[in-house]
Design an enzyme around this catalytic site. Structure first.
Site, PDB file in Angstrom:
ATOM      1  N   HIS A 150       0.309  -1.160  -0.139  1.00 35.54           N
ATOM      2  CA  HIS A 150       0.218  -0.256  -0.550  1.00 35.54           C
ATOM      3  C   HIS A 150       0.669   1.329  -0.162  1.00 35.54           C
ATOM      4  CE1 HIS A 150       0.436   0.525   3.795  1.00 35.54           C
ATOM      5  NE2 HIS A 150       1.035  -0.189   4.508  1.00 35.54           N
ATOM      6  N   ASP A 188      -0.177   3.938   0.345  1.00 37.63           N
ATOM      7  CA  ASP A 188      -0.853   4.995   1.594  1.00 37.63           C
ATOM      8  C   ASP A 188      -0.595   5.383   2.675  1.00 37.63           C
ATOM      9  OD1 ASP A 188      -2.600   2.739   1.712  1.00 37.63           O
ATOM     10  OD2 ASP A 188      -3.365   3.641   3.356  1.00 37.63           O
ATOM     11  N   ASP A 235       6.440   1.954   6.541  1.00 37.86           N
ATOM     12  CA  ASP A 235       4.904   1.683   6.653  1.00 37.86           C
ATOM     13  C   ASP A 235       4.721   2.524   5.540  1.00 37.86           C
ATOM     14  OD1 ASP A 235       2.868   0.261   6.991  1.00 37.86           O
ATOM     15  OD2 ASP A 235       2.469   1.321   8.322  1.00 37.86           O
ATOM     16  N   GLU A 275      -5.297   0.739   2.683  1.00 40.53           N
ATOM     17  CA  GLU A 275      -4.873   0.130   3.981  1.00 40.53           C
ATOM     18  C   GLU A 275      -5.147   0.829   5.078  1.00 40.53           C
ATOM     19  OE1 GLU A 275      -2.371  -2.389   6.185  1.00 40.53           O
ATOM     20  OE2 GLU A 275      -2.898  -0.930   5.965  1.00 40.53           O
ATOM     21  N   GLU A 276      -4.549   1.741   5.185  1.00 42.52           N
ATOM     22  CA  GLU A 276      -4.548   2.813   6.908  1.00 42.52           C
ATOM     23  C   GLU A 276      -5.781   2.862   7.316  1.00 42.52           C
ATOM     24  OE1 GLU A 276      -1.648   2.305   8.642  1.00 42.52           O
ATOM     25  OE2 GLU A 276      -0.116   2.722   6.696  1.00 42.52           O
ATOM     26  N   GLU A 300       4.273  -5.664   4.693  1.00 40.47           N
ATOM     27  CA  GLU A 300       4.578  -4.958   6.009  1.00 40.47           C
ATOM     28  C   GLU A 300       6.447  -5.057   6.523  1.00 40.47           C
ATOM     29  OE1 GLU A 300       2.117  -3.475   6.966  1.00 40.47           O
ATOM     30  OE2 GLU A 300       0.484  -3.393   5.709  1.00 40.47           O
ATOM     31  N   HIS A 341       4.405   4.896  12.162  1.00 42.33           N
ATOM     32  CA  HIS A 341       3.328   5.971  12.379  1.00 42.33           C
ATOM     33  C   HIS A 341       3.752   6.766  12.906  1.00 42.33           C
ATOM     34  CE1 HIS A 341      -0.042   2.990  11.743  1.00 42.33           C
ATOM     35  NE2 HIS A 341       1.111   2.859  10.878  1.00 42.33           N
TER      36      HIS A 341
END
Length: 391
Positions: free
Chosen positions: A67, A69, A101, A135-136, A164, A353
């Protein structure tokens, strides 16, 4: 090239569920190198950009799933260069939102795939990418919907690598082969409000709610399994919509989440939770409403030959024996496992994150080496040179 690709990808402010040019950049890059690509946009109110790209037309089809995003970056002034969407290189590290990520692993598989195709014209099989910008967030119109679409078009994936950030202390120490499930609850206990000086004229829902939470948070759901840690309940919010000290609230609301292993299902947990709530509310003569939804069921794969082969490549390349794990949150692997065997393998997870998210450039090289070597071993390259990273 993996560092160049990563720096370019960081430059796209692809806040979930937006691609904001990131998938389009990858689409153009892959088309330039002979991939057949298709970009699909799903969703009405929130449009999600998805990409499927494939090189080759024979089996096995090795697919990288990922992903583009990212989560919000927070206060930009707290980042080293005050711009989380401009890659910043310092002391052998690359900083930027989405670095681990999971734009870093996308960059590594891009570089590994393109180098592999350039260096090996006689390989047997196919290399593909399945990427999304959702995805997030809700993950409704991303990998799940794109998988359904490509299979309806006749495509099949034989093995998937989900990029991931799985590793804990060093690249290669962890391969995810499953994930815990997740179920969210919203409980509202309904009483009778009133003045605190006249409790006999009211029915405070809070004492009942406290007893419910005390029992729920002290339940030992299980002791875990070989690959799963024990299931766990966490209270995330309590609200009575009351800022005064002399009013007994009418309603008390709580939100909580259970992360569960393969000893449970969302349905059995919901039933167990509601039985406890019902007993306490009946005792206190209170009504309640309970809402719940499961965003993911738990799953575990038995390590088959291809999963073991991937683990062997990791060990040969990096001289570290990886552990099979199911820890962490949910991921799009929960959708992929319905179609093919898979591993989740990427960079270190500890800055995901966070402010000043980063990866070491040396870790990018290690991840690139693993991806490249797996393609070499899997796609029947004859007379191939020694694997990267090996002496």
């Amino acid at each position: 090239m993996h560092t160049t690709y990563l720096k370019n990808l960081i430059g796209f402010e692809s806040l979930t569920p937006q691609s904001n040019g990131a998938i389009e950049y990858i689409d153009d890059l892959l088309k330039e190198h002979g991939f057949k690509t298709e970009v699909k946009i799903f969703g009405e109110t929130e449009q999600v950009t998805n990409l499927y790209a494939v090189y080759g037309n024979s089996k096995p089809n090795i697919c990288f799933v990922g992903h583009v995003d990212v989560v919000p970056a927070g206060d930009p002034n707290l980042w080293h260069n005050s711009n989380p969407f401009k890659a910043h290189e310092q002391e052998g590290k690359i900083y930027g939102r989405g670095t681990v990520d999971m734009k870093g692993s996308i960059a590594c598989f891009l570089a590994a795939s393109l180098d592999f195709i350039k260096n090996n014209t006689d390989f047997v099989g196919s290399i593909s990418f399945l990427l999304t910008s959702d995805e997030e967030g809700k993950a409704k119109h991303g990998t799940k919907e794109m998988l359904q679409y490509i299979y309806n078009q006749g495509h099949e994936i034989d093995f998937a690598i989900v990029g991931e950030p799985t590793c804990e202390k060093e690249i290669g120490d962890t391969i995810k082969i499953g994930r815990r499930g997740s179920i969210n609850f919203k409980l509202a206990v309904k009483g009778l409000g009133g003045h605190v000086a006249y409790p006999q004229k009211a029915n405070n829902p809070l004492p009942c709610l406290i007893r419910i939470l005390n029992e729920l948070t002290n339940i030992k759901l299980d002791k875990g399994t070989e690959f799963f840690q024990n299931s766990n309940l966490e209270v995330t919010n309590i609200d009575v919509d009351n800022n005064t000290t002399n009013v007994i609230p009418e309603t008390a609301t709580v939100h909580f989440n259970i992360r569960f292993n393969n000893l449970h299902s969302a349905e059995t947990l919901a039933k167990q939770v509601e039985e406890i709530i019902k007993q306490h509310c009946q005792k206190h003569k209170l009504d309640y409403t309970l809402e719940y939804n499961s965003s993911a069921d738990s799953f575990i794969q038995n390590p088959n030959d291809k999963i073991k082969e991937f683990a062997t490549i990791v060990e040969k390349t990096l001289n570290i024996k990886p552990n099979f794990s199911t820890s962490g949150g949910t991921s799009d692997a929960r959708f992929v496992k319905n179609y093919c065997p898979l591993v989740e393998f990427g960079l270190l997870s500890d800055t995901a994150h966070k402010i000043n998210e980063y990866t070491k450039i040396s870790d990018l090289q290690k991840l690139y080496d693993v991806y490249y070597n797996f393609l070499m071993e899997t796609l029947n390259v004859t007379g191939s040179p020694p694997l990267l990273g090996m002496t």
